[in-house]
Design a protein around this motif. Structure first.
Motif, PDB file in Angstrom:
ATOM      1  N   SER A   1       3.852  11.756   2.388  1.00  0.00           N
ATOM      2  CA  SER A   1       3.402  10.724   1.404  1.00  0.00           C
ATOM      3  C   SER A   1       4.717   9.870   0.831  1.00  0.00           C
ATOM      4  CB  SER A   1       2.683  11.381  -0.261  1.00  0.00           C
ATOM      5  OG  SER A   1       1.536  12.033   0.049  1.00  0.00           O
ATOM      6  N   SER A   2       4.402   8.631   0.281  1.00  0.00           N
ATOM      7  CA  SER A   2       5.676   7.854   0.010  1.00  0.00           C
ATOM      8  C   SER A   2       5.192   6.690  -0.728  1.00  0.00           C
ATOM      9  CB  SER A   2       6.547   7.414   0.949  1.00  0.00           C
ATOM     10  OG  SER A   2       7.455   6.614   0.746  1.00  0.00           O
ATOM     11  N   HIS A   3       5.835   5.982  -1.571  1.00  0.00           N
ATOM     12  CA  HIS A   3       5.858   4.478  -2.073  1.00  0.00           C
ATOM     13  C   HIS A   3       7.120   3.836  -2.080  1.00  0.00           C
ATOM     14  CE1 HIS A   3       7.699   7.032  -5.341  1.00  0.00           C
ATOM     15  NE2 HIS A   3       8.174   6.084  -5.717  1.00  0.00           N
ATOM     16  N   ARG A   4       8.037   4.250  -0.973  1.00  0.00           N
ATOM     17  CA  ARG A   4       9.176   3.496  -1.044  1.00  0.00           C
ATOM     18  C   ARG A   4       9.629   3.064   0.594  1.00  0.00           C
ATOM     19  NH1 ARG A   4      13.576   8.618  -1.809  1.00  0.00           N
ATOM     20  NH2 ARG A   4      13.010   9.640   0.078  1.00  0.00           N
TER      21      ARG A   4
ATOM     22  N   PHE B   1       4.911   4.573   5.419  1.00  0.00           N
ATOM     23  CA  PHE B   1       4.679   3.576   4.191  1.00  0.00           C
ATOM     24  C   PHE B   1       5.317   2.053   4.724  1.00  0.00           C
ATOM     25  CE2 PHE B   1       6.991   0.789   0.892  1.00  0.00           C
ATOM     26  CZ  PHE B   1       6.168   0.824   0.067  1.00  0.00           C
TER      27      PHE B   1
ATOM     28  N   GLN C   1       0.921  -1.154  -0.128  1.00  0.00           N
ATOM     29  CA  GLN C   1      -0.056  -0.109   0.112  1.00  0.00           C
ATOM     30  C   GLN C   1       0.801   1.301  -0.111  1.00  0.00           C
ATOM     31  OE1 GLN C   1      -3.100  -0.049   3.140  1.00  0.00           O
ATOM     32  NE2 GLN C   1      -3.956  -2.067   2.635  1.00  0.00           N
ATOM     33  N   THR C   2       0.506   2.180  -0.988  1.00  0.00           N
ATOM     34  CA  THR C   2       1.424   3.413  -0.939  1.00  0.00           C
ATOM     35  C   THR C   2       0.833   4.261   0.117  1.00  0.00           C
ATOM     36  OG1 THR C   2      -0.147   4.338  -2.562  1.00  0.00           O
ATOM     37  CG2 THR C   2       1.760   3.214  -3.630  1.00  0.00           C
ATOM     38  N   GLN C   3       1.619   5.109   0.481  1.00  0.00           N
ATOM     39  CA  GLN C   3       1.070   6.160   1.574  1.00  0.00           C
ATOM     40  C   GLN C   3       0.884   7.369   0.972  1.00  0.00           C
ATOM     41  OE1 GLN C   3       0.431   6.448   4.610  1.00  0.00           O
ATOM     42  NE2 GLN C   3       0.337   8.634   4.535  1.00  0.00           N
ATOM     43  N   SER C   4      -0.527   7.743   1.196  1.00  0.00           N
ATOM     44  CA  SER C   4      -0.952   9.027   0.511  1.00  0.00           C
ATOM     45  C   SER C   4      -2.052   9.508   1.466  1.00  0.00           C
ATOM     46  CB  SER C   4      -1.617   8.883  -0.829  1.00  0.00           C
ATOM     47  OG  SER C   4      -2.834   7.630  -0.907  1.00  0.00           O
TER      48      SER C   4
END
Length: 335
Positions: free
Chosen positions: A162-165, A221, A52-55
């Motif tokens: 926010s993050s995807h990593r 994330f 799950q991406t963080q948004s």
């Protein structure tokens, strides 16, 4: 035909290997950890959790409309005596009217502080002081809204949250600690009454750091997805615990194989990463209350403290299974 099938199979294996190779290291470790456990249990592994991406929710869902306050009365020459005239004049300039949310927040805090200073100035006549009191009251009520909008609708803070990593200890997060400390001091000032106390340092100088070093988003994330992975593997272990035999006159090969998997994959690779994420959170945990839910938001858009608690709970539950298994099989942890 058989040669064609072999070629297709080989290409498929290469494709799968390439995909696995491209996965972040911690995902590879968890995937292997889960697969090895299921293989020893002689059952199919549970589906891997989706990353799950963080948004944050959409800006419109988080933004509070703040009514404009007419400050015509603040054009008074008397305000020169308490150094508020030039602040307002600068704000009303062409450049001042297009300020971003960082500079706007600094201005709103300086304005409110200046209003308190003017009301206590002996050089301001009583009639103007009465008018300033009304403006100050409105600005006092609006400041928490300004702060909320800054945290969740400014482009820079949305990028920070926010993050995807995955979090990496050796990634360069710049001077993020100083920026987070500045945020904490602003939060303390915003939430303290009255706002006549000394101003915190401006937040605008930290704009670039907060934009380019999204530590908070990376941690959120990582903790979110680690929790899902830990819960999945723990379920795998618990649901098929009966497949692991212990005791005299029982075949304990599966237990010993499982024990080796625990030390090789969890203790050797996964646990050190969990510790690094938890350690990074401990270093910034003082700012967690910044993002707690309040009267301005029924649900916290960035529940940092709650997600960390869930992450710690998932870790404890996972370790609790292994402790129970080792006790059942007469093995002391660490042996």
């Amino acid at each position: 035909m058989r040669v064609r099938l072999l070629i297709i199979s080989s290409i498929s294996l290469l494709f799968l290997s390439a995909c696995q190779w491209q996965r972040p290291h911690i995902e590879q470790q968890f995937s292997t950890y889960l697969a090895r456990i299921a293989n020893i249990q002689d059952v199919a592994p549970m589906p891997e959790p989706s990353i799950q991406t963080q948004s944050l929710p959409d800006k419109r869902a988080l933004n509070h409309q703040i009514p404009a306050v007419t400050l015509g009365i603040l054009d008074s020459y008397q305000l020169r005596h308490c150094q508020l005239f030039h602040l307002i004049a600068e704000r009303n300039s062409i450049l001042g009217k297009v300020q971003d949310q960082f500079r706007n927040l600094d201005y709103q805090m300086a304005l409110l502080h200046g209003l308190h200073h003017c009301m206590n100035s002996p050089e301001i006549d009583p009639k103007l002081k009465h008018q300033l009191t009304q403006v100050t009251k409105t600005k006092e009520q609006q400041l928490p809204w300004q702060w909320h909008n800054f945290l969740y609708t400014s482009d820079v803070m949305r990028h920070q949250l926010s993050s995807h990593r995955w979090y990496l200890r050796d990634r360069n997060y710049g001077d993020i600690q100083s920026a987070l400390t500045a945020l904490l001091k602003v939060n303390q000032w915003v939430m303290t009454r009255p706002h006549s106390t000394p101003l915190p340092q401006p937040i605008t100088p930290y704009q670039e750091t907060l934009d380019k070093s999204p530590l908070l988003g990376d941690l959120m994330f990582s903790m979110t997805n680690l929790t899902h992975w830990l819960n999945t593997v723990t379920q795998q272990l618990k649901h098929h615990d009966s497949a692991i035999w212990c005791g005299s006159n029982r075949d304990q090969r599966r237990f010993h194989q499982l024990q080796n998997v625990f030390y090789k994959y969890y203790v050797g690779d996964i646990q050190p990463y969990l510790a690094s994420v938890d350690g990074a959170y401990q270093q910034i945990q003082l700012i967690a209350p910044l993002f707690a839910s309040s009267s301005l938001s029924a649900v916290a858009p960035f529940p940092l403290k709650k997600v960390h608690q869930e992450f710690r709970q998932a870790t404890l539950h996972h370790i609790a299974y292994w402790q129970h298994l080792f006790e059942r099989c007469g093995v002391k942890v660490g042996k």
